[in-house]
Scaffold this active site. Structure first.
Site, PDB file in Angstrom:
ATOM      1  N   THR A  97     -30.270  81.161  55.999  1.00 16.44           N
ATOM      2  CA  THR A  97     -31.438  80.353  55.632  1.00 16.44           C
ATOM      3  C   THR A  97     -32.048  80.838  54.317  1.00 16.44           C
ATOM      4  OG1 THR A  97     -31.956  80.186  57.978  1.00 16.44           O
ATOM      5  CG2 THR A  97     -33.632  79.414  56.456  1.00 16.44           C
ATOM      6  N   HIS A 121     -30.833  76.750  66.297  1.00 16.38           N
ATOM      7  CA  HIS A 121     -30.231  77.984  65.793  1.00 16.38           C
ATOM      8  C   HIS A 121     -29.315  78.548  66.865  1.00 16.38           C
ATOM      9  CE1 HIS A 121     -29.782  82.042  64.275  1.00 16.38           C
ATOM     10  NE2 HIS A 121     -30.402  81.708  63.161  1.00 16.38           N
ATOM     11  N   ASP A 171     -29.768  73.667  56.140  1.00 15.22           N
ATOM     12  CA  ASP A 171     -29.740  74.933  55.393  1.00 15.22           C
ATOM     13  C   ASP A 171     -28.338  75.520  55.243  1.00 15.22           C
ATOM     14  OD1 ASP A 171     -29.603  75.720  58.075  1.00 15.22           O
ATOM     15  OD2 ASP A 171     -31.129  77.287  57.894  1.00 15.22           O
TER      16      ASP A 171
HETATM   17  C1  GP9 Z   1     -35.090  83.126  60.641  1.00 18.37           C
HETATM   18  C2  GP9 Z   1     -34.544  81.753  60.454  1.00 18.37           C
HETATM   19  C3  GP9 Z   1     -33.120  81.694  60.860  1.00 18.37           C
HETATM   20  O1  GP9 Z   1     -36.381  83.252  60.200  1.00 18.37           O
HETATM   21  O2  GP9 Z   1     -34.732  81.350  59.171  1.00 18.37           O
HETATM   22  O3  GP9 Z   1     -32.373  82.449  60.026  1.00 18.37           O
HETATM   23  P1  GP9 Z   1     -30.828  82.287  59.837  1.00 18.37           P
HETATM   24  O4  GP9 Z   1     -30.163  83.149  60.860  1.00 18.37           O
HETATM   25  O5  GP9 Z   1     -30.453  80.855  59.998  1.00 18.37           O
HETATM   26  O6  GP9 Z   1     -30.615  82.760  58.466  1.00 18.37           O
HETATM   27 MN    MN Z   2     -30.762  79.008  59.158  1.00 18.30          MN
END
Ligand code: GP9
Ligand code: MN
Length: 647
Positions: A294, A409, A468
């Site tokens: 992200t 996620h 992302d």
């Molecule tokens: C953590 C969120 C997820 O704050 O942005 O992170 P990722 O594992 O997708 O980089």
């Molecule tokens: Mn992410």
């Protein structure tokens, strides 16, 4: 049974046991692609080479120390291997030094980590247990007391093995260590331990790079950008959103393959599919992130530079000088903020946001988080948006506000009552659940739009939505192939799966579906174009997506690229339209042979390498400290205005 073995010293037994274990992990627990017998052989050899290299050091120690050394070496080595395995299960990647220093992230992984640890993993420490047991029981009968000559012999042997391994690797993969290859290639060829040493050397080199960098390097890079990535031409969309608020939603792990697609005959993302109808939707938009996930996507959006080949630039170069999207907009009267219900230190955001010119960071402390309203990584997306509205309303306008979602996620857990589509049915729990969390996110965004309208924030804003990075790694290729109704996921498919949704919704405007090749690197200049913000002094590798003078490719961070005609990845060049393999490096007879297939991808491949190297150079050397973004002035002297501005 061991009295017969008392001629075999412990360092040899240790090397064999540890070598076998490492090989099993490489071959069966990591998903390392082996294309030919040579690669099989190298993969088999290198665990023993690395183990022997370390264990053979023990012959130089006094006998009573030897046991201890071997015991601890096997224990530490096993932990290194195991940490890599846990990391790999999540990211399909190997650890690097910068990632290791992101301990706070590891602590925050929470439910993900538990999902990555399996009870049978304990067997991976079996060799350690045997070594400890044997060394305690048979003690000094397994140690050696070599004369100098034999010690040197053991050492020479370990170096010879290492060299042999390296030579084989060079034959298999010329210039393995010089070229920026992916980590899997390194691990597969020189083993995980030597890879870590290589990584340490690389990282130290990059630290040194800042010290020795000077502003003159920027002259060449700036001229490359001016010639290749800058397009100042105006279109009829220029300034169409002038002075409007920007609401930027980062869609966690959302890939384009779910858009306008179905599961069990139902649309997966009904709201987003509808929204495409009245938005500018880029259907060939690629994420360009690496290990920083992200945060890498945020970096691309904020800087128009590439993230780093390893580690998260948010961590490793969070103190550099940048000319961010937030800063540019601030200079044009915007207030800037990020909404994300996670710890502020995750990905070093608190530090980096400050540096990027983000005024307000609404982190987890700004939200009411309870057991009921959270899942997996924390606050669910629906309450997240709901609770954000009051803050948004209070912001000085125009605002540039980014919202980072979280529910979709890994490992894609969702409470039963939140699931509105049935799971997929395959061997991958991850992919099966993914569709449910994607659907949940789709609903959360629908609600968010309603809330924006009700709060009177919608009309004066443009809303940008961007995936992302990928959510489903190639670890789940079998299940993915099943879902996509393909025989297998090829290297070509893999690249096409790196597409993430990108759409710009301008209330009152019609929008359209745009097929040109695009990537996260382009977001910054595209926004500036729509907002009518002059960014002609900016230095970035992105190009306004609405302009016509775009460079012809999008580079992924590992050197793969997508151009109008070709897709290049892992030394293979494909026809972009048909997916047909045009040539792979081994077929590409460099001589004048009659049937030689010219490598169509090569010219772009070289430019991509050049561009990525330039970007790394900027970051490693912190070169923007020599650049004055107000006057487009390069100053090789450190005391230029940017540097002073910081103090
Ligand atoms: C953590 C969120 C997820 O704050 O942005 O992170 P990722 O594992 O997708 O980089
Ligand atoms: Mn992410």
């Amino acid at each position: 049974m061991f009295h017969r073995m008392n001629k075999i010293p412990l360092y040899v037994i240790g090397s064999l046991l540890f070598g076998i274990k490492t090989y099993i992990v490489y071959r069966f627990l990591f998903n390392i692609e082996l294309d030919n017998i040579m690669q099989e052989i190298i993969l088999f050899i290198n665990p023993f080479v690395s183990a022997f290299l370390v264990f053979a050091i023990s012959v130089w120690l006094k006998e009573e120390r030897q046991m201890k050394f071997i015991r601890y070496a096997s224990l530490i080595g096993s932990f290194i291997l195991y940490f890599n395995l846990i990391f790999y299960r999540n990211f399909t990647d190997f650890l690097t030094i910068p990632v290791l220093f992101q301990g706070s992230n590891a602590a925050d992984l929470g439910s993900s980590v538990l999902a990555l640890i399996n009870i049978p993993d304990i067997l991976l420490f079996l060799d350690v247990a045997i070594i400890w047991y044997v060394s305690k029981k048979y003690g000094n009968s397994l140690t050696v007391s070599y004369k100098k000559r034999k010690k040197v012999l053991a050492f020479s042997l370990s170096i010879a093995f290492l060299l042999g391994n390296y030579i084989l690797a060079e034959i298999e993969r010329p210039q393995l260590l010089q070229r920026t290859f992916d980590r899997e290639y390194l691990v597969k060829n020189i083993g995980i331990f030597n890879y870590h040493i290589y990584d340490i050397v690389q990282q130290s080199k990059s630290k040194a790079q800042r010290v020795f960098a000077d502003g003159n390097e920027l002259t060449e890079i700036a001229s490359y950008m001016n010639n290749n990535t800058t397009d100042n031409s105006q279109t009829d969309l220029a300034g169409i959103a002038e002075d409007k608020n920007v609401i930027f939603v980062s869609l966690e792990s959302l890939q384009s393959f779910v858009i306008n697609n179905t599961l069990h005959g139902e649309e997966i993302t009904p709201f987003l599919n509808d929204l495409i109808g009245d938005s500018y939707y880029f259907e060939n938009f690629y994420h360009q992130t690496e290990q920083g996930k992200t945060s890498d996507s945020e970096f691309l959006v904020e800087t128009g530079l590439y993230p780093l080949p390893s580690g998260a630039v948010f961590f490793t170069h969070g103190q550099n000088e940048y000319n961010s999207t937030a800063e540019l907009l601030k200079n044009n009267g915007y207030s800037t903020s990020v909404f994300h219900a996670n710890n502020k230190s995750f990905w070093n955001r608190d530090v980096m946001y400050n540096n990027l010119g983000i005024d307000q960071f609404y982190d987890v402390d700004a939200y009411e988080v309870t057991d009921e309203n959270s899942v997996g990584w924390g606050l669910k997306d629906k309450p997240f948006f709901e609770q954000s509205i009051k803050y948004l309303q209070a912001l000085p306008e125009p605002y540039y506000s980014r919202f980072i979602t979280l529910t979709n996620h890994y490992p894609f857990d969702l409470a039963e009552e939140d699931a509105t589509i049935d799971k997929f049915d395959s061997n991958s729990k991850t992919l099966n659940q993914y569709f449910q969390t994607v659907r949940y996110m789709d609903e959360a965004i629908k609600d968010f739009f309603d809330q924006l309208k009700a709060a009177g924030e919608y009309e004066d804003s443009i809303i940008v939505l961007m995936g992302d990075h990928y959510g489903i790694s190639d670890f789940h290729d079998r299940a993915m192939a099943q879902y996509l109704e393909k025989d297998e996921i090829t290297a070509y498919d893999h690249i096409q799966l790196q597409r993430v949704p990108f759409m710009i919704h301008i209330p009152g405007e019609d929008g359209k579906v745009i097929s040109k090749i695009a990537g996260q690197i382009d977001v910054k200049p595209t926004l500036m174009h729509l907002l009518g913000v002059d960014d002609s002094n900016d230095l970035s590798f992105g190009t306004n997506l609405f302009g016509d003078n775009r460079k012809e490719y999008i580079a992924l961070r590992d050197g793969s690229f997508i151009s109008d005609d070709y897709i290049y990845t892992k030394d293979q060049c494909f026809n972009r339209e048909t997916g047909e393999l045009i040539t792979s490096e081994t077929d590409d007879i460099k001589g004048e042979a009659e049937n030689a297939i010219p490598n169509k991808c090569e010219p772009i491949e070289q430019q991509v390498q050049q561009e990525l190297t330039y970007s790394d150079q900027i970051i490693y050397g912190d070169l923007f400290r020599f650049y004055d973004f107000n006057n487009k002035n390069i100053d090789s002297d450190e005391n230029n205005s940017n540097e002073n501005k910081k103090k």
